[in-house]
Structures are given as C-alpha cells and as structure tokens.
Scaffold this active site. Structure first.
Site, PDB file in Angstrom:
ATOM      1  N   GLY A  11     -50.561 -20.008   0.933  1.00 30.19           N
ATOM      2  CA  GLY A  11     -51.638 -20.990   0.787  1.00 30.19           C
ATOM      3  C   GLY A  11     -51.081 -22.400   0.629  1.00 30.19           C
ATOM      4  O   GLY A  11     -50.138 -22.613  -0.119  1.00 30.19           O
ATOM      5  N   ARG A  21     -41.105 -34.480   2.395  1.00 33.39           N
ATOM      6  CA  ARG A  21     -40.515 -35.818   2.564  1.00 33.39           C
ATOM      7  C   ARG A  21     -39.216 -35.942   1.754  1.00 33.39           C
ATOM      8  O   ARG A  21     -38.195 -36.438   2.246  1.00 33.39           O
ATOM      9  CB  ARG A  21     -41.538 -36.863   2.120  1.00 33.39           C
ATOM     10  CG  ARG A  21     -41.054 -38.294   2.070  1.00 33.39           C
ATOM     11  CD  ARG A  21     -42.240 -39.170   1.697  1.00 33.39           C
ATOM     12  NE  ARG A  21     -41.898 -40.560   1.497  1.00 33.39           N
ATOM     13  CZ  ARG A  21     -41.500 -41.070   0.338  1.00 33.39           C
ATOM     14  NH1 ARG A  21     -41.344 -40.270  -0.711  1.00 33.39           N
ATOM     15  NH2 ARG A  21     -41.248 -42.349   0.226  1.00 33.39           N
ATOM     16  N   ALA A  22     -39.265 -35.451   0.517  1.00 34.36           N
ATOM     17  CA  ALA A  22     -38.081 -35.546  -0.339  1.00 34.36           C
ATOM     18  C   ALA A  22     -36.944 -34.686   0.190  1.00 34.36           C
ATOM     19  O   ALA A  22     -35.773 -35.097   0.177  1.00 34.36           O
ATOM     20  CB  ALA A  22     -38.444 -35.132  -1.771  1.00 34.36           C
ATOM     21  N   ARG A  25     -35.473 -36.505   3.379  1.00 31.94           N
ATOM     22  CA  ARG A  25     -34.721 -37.745   3.134  1.00 31.94           C
ATOM     23  C   ARG A  25     -33.491 -37.518   2.249  1.00 31.94           C
ATOM     24  O   ARG A  25     -32.478 -38.183   2.427  1.00 31.94           O
ATOM     25  CB  ARG A  25     -35.667 -38.817   2.564  1.00 31.94           C
ATOM     26  CG  ARG A  25     -36.680 -39.225   3.633  1.00 31.94           C
ATOM     27  CD  ARG A  25     -37.495 -40.425   3.289  1.00 31.94           C
ATOM     28  NE  ARG A  25     -38.350 -40.781   4.426  1.00 31.94           N
ATOM     29  CZ  ARG A  25     -39.336 -41.658   4.377  1.00 31.94           C
ATOM     30  NH1 ARG A  25     -39.606 -42.279   3.244  1.00 31.94           N
ATOM     31  NH2 ARG A  25     -40.047 -41.925   5.457  1.00 31.94           N
ATOM     32  N   ARG A  72     -49.681 -16.994   6.466  1.00 33.79           N
ATOM     33  CA  ARG A  72     -49.294 -15.786   5.739  1.00 33.79           C
ATOM     34  C   ARG A  72     -48.796 -14.836   6.827  1.00 33.79           C
ATOM     35  O   ARG A  72     -49.594 -14.311   7.591  1.00 33.79           O
ATOM     36  CB  ARG A  72     -50.493 -15.192   4.993  1.00 33.79           C
ATOM     37  CG  ARG A  72     -51.108 -16.158   3.973  1.00 33.79           C
ATOM     38  CD  ARG A  72     -52.058 -15.435   3.043  1.00 33.79           C
ATOM     39  NE  ARG A  72     -52.885 -16.348   2.261  1.00 33.79           N
ATOM     40  CZ  ARG A  72     -52.507 -16.941   1.138  1.00 33.79           C
ATOM     41  NH1 ARG A  72     -51.293 -16.741   0.667  1.00 33.79           N
ATOM     42  NH2 ARG A  72     -53.329 -17.733   0.480  1.00 33.79           N
ATOM     43  N   ASP A 103     -45.390 -16.691  -4.698  1.00 33.64           N
ATOM     44  CA  ASP A 103     -44.548 -15.503  -4.876  1.00 33.64           C
ATOM     45  C   ASP A 103     -44.385 -14.674  -3.604  1.00 33.64           C
ATOM     46  O   ASP A 103     -43.333 -14.075  -3.393  1.00 33.64           O
ATOM     47  CB  ASP A 103     -44.993 -14.653  -6.074  1.00 33.64           C
ATOM     48  CG  ASP A 103     -46.406 -14.166  -5.962  1.00 33.64           C
ATOM     49  OD1 ASP A 103     -47.110 -14.581  -5.014  1.00 33.64           O
ATOM     50  OD2 ASP A 103     -46.820 -13.364  -6.819  1.00 33.64           O
ATOM     51  N   THR A 127     -47.988 -23.766  -5.128  1.00 32.36           N
ATOM     52  CA  THR A 127     -49.240 -22.995  -5.094  1.00 32.36           C
ATOM     53  C   THR A 127     -50.188 -23.604  -6.115  1.00 32.36           C
ATOM     54  O   THR A 127     -49.752 -24.006  -7.201  1.00 32.36           O
ATOM     55  CB  THR A 127     -49.025 -21.507  -5.424  1.00 32.36           C
ATOM     56  OG1 THR A 127     -50.303 -20.912  -5.737  1.00 32.36           O
ATOM     57  CG2 THR A 127     -48.106 -21.285  -6.612  1.00 32.36           C
ATOM     58  N   ASP A 129     -52.147 -22.008  -7.822  1.00 33.19           N
ATOM     59  CA  ASP A 129     -52.467 -20.999  -8.842  1.00 33.19           C
ATOM     60  C   ASP A 129     -51.697 -21.152 -10.157  1.00 33.19           C
ATOM     61  O   ASP A 129     -52.073 -20.579 -11.170  1.00 33.19           O
ATOM     62  CB  ASP A 129     -52.204 -19.591  -8.283  1.00 33.19           C
ATOM     63  CG  ASP A 129     -53.043 -19.298  -7.044  1.00 33.19           C
ATOM     64  OD1 ASP A 129     -54.087 -19.959  -6.872  1.00 33.19           O
ATOM     65  OD2 ASP A 129     -52.648 -18.434  -6.252  1.00 33.19           O
ATOM     66  N   ASP A 131     -48.856 -19.837 -11.123  1.00 41.34           N
ATOM     67  CA  ASP A 131     -48.598 -18.475 -11.592  1.00 41.34           C
ATOM     68  C   ASP A 131     -47.151 -18.049 -11.371  1.00 41.34           C
ATOM     69  O   ASP A 131     -46.876 -16.884 -11.122  1.00 41.34           O
ATOM     70  CB  ASP A 131     -49.546 -17.495 -10.865  1.00 41.34           C
ATOM     71  CG  ASP A 131     -49.379 -17.541  -9.351  1.00 41.34           C
ATOM     72  OD1 ASP A 131     -48.648 -18.428  -8.842  1.00 41.34           O
ATOM     73  OD2 ASP A 131     -49.972 -16.695  -8.673  1.00 41.34           O
ATOM     74  N   ARG A 164     -80.393 -25.842 -16.554  1.00 43.14           N
ATOM     75  CA  ARG A 164     -79.991 -24.608 -15.877  1.00 43.14           C
ATOM     76  C   ARG A 164     -78.672 -24.053 -16.412  1.00 43.14           C
ATOM     77  O   ARG A 164     -77.880 -24.770 -17.031  1.00 43.14           O
ATOM     78  CB  ARG A 164     -79.836 -24.869 -14.380  1.00 43.14           C
ATOM     79  CG  ARG A 164     -81.159 -24.838 -13.653  1.00 43.14           C
ATOM     80  CD  ARG A 164     -81.003 -25.211 -12.212  1.00 43.14           C
ATOM     81  NE  ARG A 164     -82.246 -24.960 -11.493  1.00 43.14           N
ATOM     82  CZ  ARG A 164     -82.537 -25.463 -10.310  1.00 43.14           C
ATOM     83  NH1 ARG A 164     -81.692 -26.267  -9.696  1.00 43.14           N
ATOM     84  NH2 ARG A 164     -83.688 -25.177  -9.723  1.00 43.14           N
ATOM     85  N   GLN A 256     -61.001 -26.463  -3.076  1.00 41.11           N
ATOM     86  CA  GLN A 256     -60.027 -26.610  -4.164  1.00 41.11           C
ATOM     87  C   GLN A 256     -58.596 -26.788  -3.669  1.00 41.11           C
ATOM     88  O   GLN A 256     -57.718 -27.201  -4.401  1.00 41.11           O
ATOM     89  CB  GLN A 256     -60.064 -25.370  -5.071  1.00 41.11           C
ATOM     90  CG  GLN A 256     -61.380 -25.179  -5.773  1.00 41.11           C
ATOM     91  CD  GLN A 256     -61.521 -23.794  -6.379  1.00 41.11           C
ATOM     92  OE1 GLN A 256     -61.165 -23.572  -7.518  1.00 41.11           O
ATOM     93  NE2 GLN A 256     -62.047 -22.852  -5.616  1.00 41.11           N
ATOM     94  N   ARG A 257     -58.348 -26.428  -2.417  1.00 44.40           N
ATOM     95  CA  ARG A 257     -56.977 -26.491  -1.910  1.00 44.40           C
ATOM     96  C   ARG A 257     -56.652 -27.824  -1.242  1.00 44.40           C
ATOM     97  O   ARG A 257     -55.487 -28.129  -0.992  1.00 44.40           O
ATOM     98  CB  ARG A 257     -56.756 -25.351  -0.910  1.00 44.40           C
ATOM     99  CG  ARG A 257     -56.542 -24.007  -1.584  1.00 44.40           C
ATOM    100  CD  ARG A 257     -55.208 -23.398  -1.180  1.00 44.40           C
ATOM    101  NE  ARG A 257     -55.173 -23.051   0.208  1.00 44.40           N
ATOM    102  CZ  ARG A 257     -55.468 -21.851   0.703  1.00 44.40           C
ATOM    103  NH1 ARG A 257     -55.805 -20.880  -0.116  1.00 44.40           N
ATOM    104  NH2 ARG A 257     -55.393 -21.621   1.981  1.00 44.40           N
TER     105      ARG A 257
END
Ligand code: F6P
Length: 325
Positions: A11, A21-22, A25, A72, A103, A127, A129, A131, A164, A256-257
């Site tokens: 993901g 980039r790092a 370079r 993936r 992972d 990631t 996540d 995690d 609500r 969210q990504r």
C-alpha cells in the site's frame, strides 16, 4: 557497492516520495548510480526500471502516492519470480536494493536476500498502519491520521447539527494506531480497537450514558481490524438498544492513503532514505532503518518481522474513556 535500485511496494503511503528523493540524492552524492524500479517487485520481474538522476526526483516532496508506483506482487513469492528478479538486477550491475513498504514487502525482501545474499537489502518502513516493530513511526501514519482527523471533524459538524450517532471505520489492517490517535484527537465517544476487547453491551451503556449526560452527538471510531464483524454489524446491534439517536455509518476508505505528506512525514522520509543509503554504504544488509526516540536505529528484518506485536501507547489507551466523558 556501485549501483543501487529503489522501489516502493504494498500500500502506498504519503512520505514515500520524499524518501525516494532522499535515497536517490544520497546515493548520487556518494558516487553511486541509482535505478528506479516501477511497481514494486513486479518491476524487478518485468525488468521495468530506469536510471535516475537528481532531476528525476525534482518537486516530488509534496506529492502523495509514489512516483515509482507500487503493487502487491504475488509472482515475487515464487522461486521463479525471485530468480527472474535477480537475473534482471544482475544484468544491470545492481548490487544494492532499498525497499520502501510494510511487512509484506519486508517478508519478500528477506526471502530474496537469503536466496541471493550478494545483493544488499535495506528496508524502509512505509505504511499508514504504523504496525512495524523497530520504528516508533512508519512513513505515512502521521499524514493519514491528520487526514482522518480532518474528515472526522467534518462529520462531527453534521453529527452535532442533527444530534446523530456516527460509526466511522478507519484503516489500519490489524493495527488500531490510526483509530486510537484519531479518536483521542477528535474526542470520539468510543474507539473500538483490535488491541482491546470491548463488549457491545459496554458500548451501548456508555452511549446511553452520553445521551443522559446531554451529549448532542456521538462518534464511535471503529478500526477496520476490530473483531466485532464490521462497522455495519456494530451499528445494527447498537441501533436495537439506543433509540435516542439517529444512526449513520461512514467508511473513510482509501482517501486515508492519499494527500500531500505532512511535515513530519517529509522529514521522516528524508531521514530514513538518507539512513538507508548510508547503512548500505557501511556494508549493512537485511536491516530496516527506523526511528526510535528521535534517533535512527537499525533493526534486522528478521526481528522486525518476528516481533509482530506493535504496542499502542498505554496512556492513550487509558485516557480514551476518561477524556471523552
Ligand atoms: O496497509 C495499508 C492499507 O491501507 C491498510 O490499512 C488496508 O487494510 C489495506 O492497505 C488496503 O489494501 P488495498 O488498498 O490493497 O485494498
């Protein structure tokens, strides 16, 4: 070491571009040649790679996603896939590989490196996540959490206007890291995490108490890895018992990504990319670069993968109910 390749896999996560980039370079600065691999491990197998120079990574610090694209890739899990990848790397004279991912990416990297140890491999935790063992933060987690917070704040406006109750599902796979931080940051009335068992009856009692205590709206954040069978099932179970609120469900999903990486992720990506190349120049392999107590630390890929338990902060866990009263 004379020529390295860099790829992003699994993901995508905001901060991958500053990291690429790092890597590029730092490598060029140290007299190494750099090859960009498109679509993660798939690009190794398909020989989909290109030579990179300093201009290949101009003006990408602010971009979400990954300029190298990602995938993936199932074929890389096979012996034939790995052999093809090795052959393609060797034909180009590549003797080092930086992999940016989670992972699944590291599992592939470690297997490949054990089979073909003459190509050095360094992993960068990328990631949303958060995690991975060995790095307090992974690339993309900060940006994703900020994106979630922005979205939930907006939902709070309308939830409050209508009195609500909202159930909001957030990403994280088996980790509740995004859910917990977003929940504390947005004052969620409840947060359901894979790391903590919460009985639905308990949730119902606290939502009823919230109404009794004159809360106009309520927000329950549900981590996607929560064990109650999904956000719709939870909402249905609660709806039977909690009659005072109109109930709505929102799944935030892949928004969210995306997005421009936060300052934190731009710095983290730059630090980790810089460190990955320097580690490789120092002769390291089968290691992951990570951040611990604001220092760059190396952890073996073996250890990073075997220590599956990523612990959420104890104080955040304790305060989540106390502060949302
Ligand atoms: O690992 C990042 C992540 O966004 C998880 O939070 C989520 O479970 C998964 O990827 C979704 O994967 P895909 O984009 O392949 O559906």
């Amino acid at each position: 070491l004379s020529k390295i390749a860099v790829l992003t896999s699994g993901g995508d996560a905001p901060g991958m571009n500053p990291c690429i980039r790092a890597v590029v370079r730092t490598a060029l600065y140290n007299g190494l040649q750099v090859v960009g691999v498109r679509q993660g491990y798939q690009g190794l197998i398909d020989n989909n790679m290109y030579d990179m120079n300093n201009r290949s990574v101009s003006n990408i610090l602010n971009l979400g996603g990954t300029i190298l694209k990602t995938a993936r890739c199932l074929p890389f899990r096979t012996e034939e896939g790995m052999e093809l990848a090795y052959k393609n790397l060797k034909a180009r004279g590549i003797d080092g590989l930086v992999v940016i991912g989670g992972d699944g990416t590291f599992t592939g990297a470690l297997r490949f490196s054990k089979k073909f140890p003459d190509i050095a491999v360094i992993g960068v935790p990328g990631t949303i996540d958060n995690d991975l063992y060995g790095s307090t933060y992974t690339l993309g987690f900060d940006t994703a959490t900020n994106t979630v917070i922005e979205a939930i704040d907006k939902i709070r406006d309308t939830a409050d206007a209508h009195d609500r109750l909202f159930f909001i599902e957030v990403m994280g796979r088996d980790s509740g890291a995004i859910a917990l931080r977003a929940g504390i940051s947005c004052g969620a009335e409840a947060i359901l995490l894979p790391e903590k068992e919460t009985a639905i009856e308990e949730l119902i009692v606290s939502l009823k108490a919230g109404h009794y205590n004159k809360k106009s709206s309520s927000i329950v954040i549900v981590a996607e890895g929560d064990k109650h069978g999904g956000v719709y099932d939870i909402a249905k179970a609660v709806e039977k018992e909690v009659k005072n609120y109109d109930i709505k469900v929102t799944i935030l999903g892949h928004l969210q990504r995306g997005g421009s990486p936060s300052s934190f992720d731009r710095i983290l990506g730059s630090r980790l990319g810089f460190a990955a190349v320097n580690a490789m120049i120092a002769g390291k392999t089968q290691q992951m670069v990570g951040l611990q107590a604001n220092n760059i630390v190396l952890t073996s890929l073996e250890e990073a993968l075997n220590q599956h338990e990523f612990k959420l902060e104890e104080d955040l866990m304790q305060m989540m109910e106390i502060l949302s009263i």
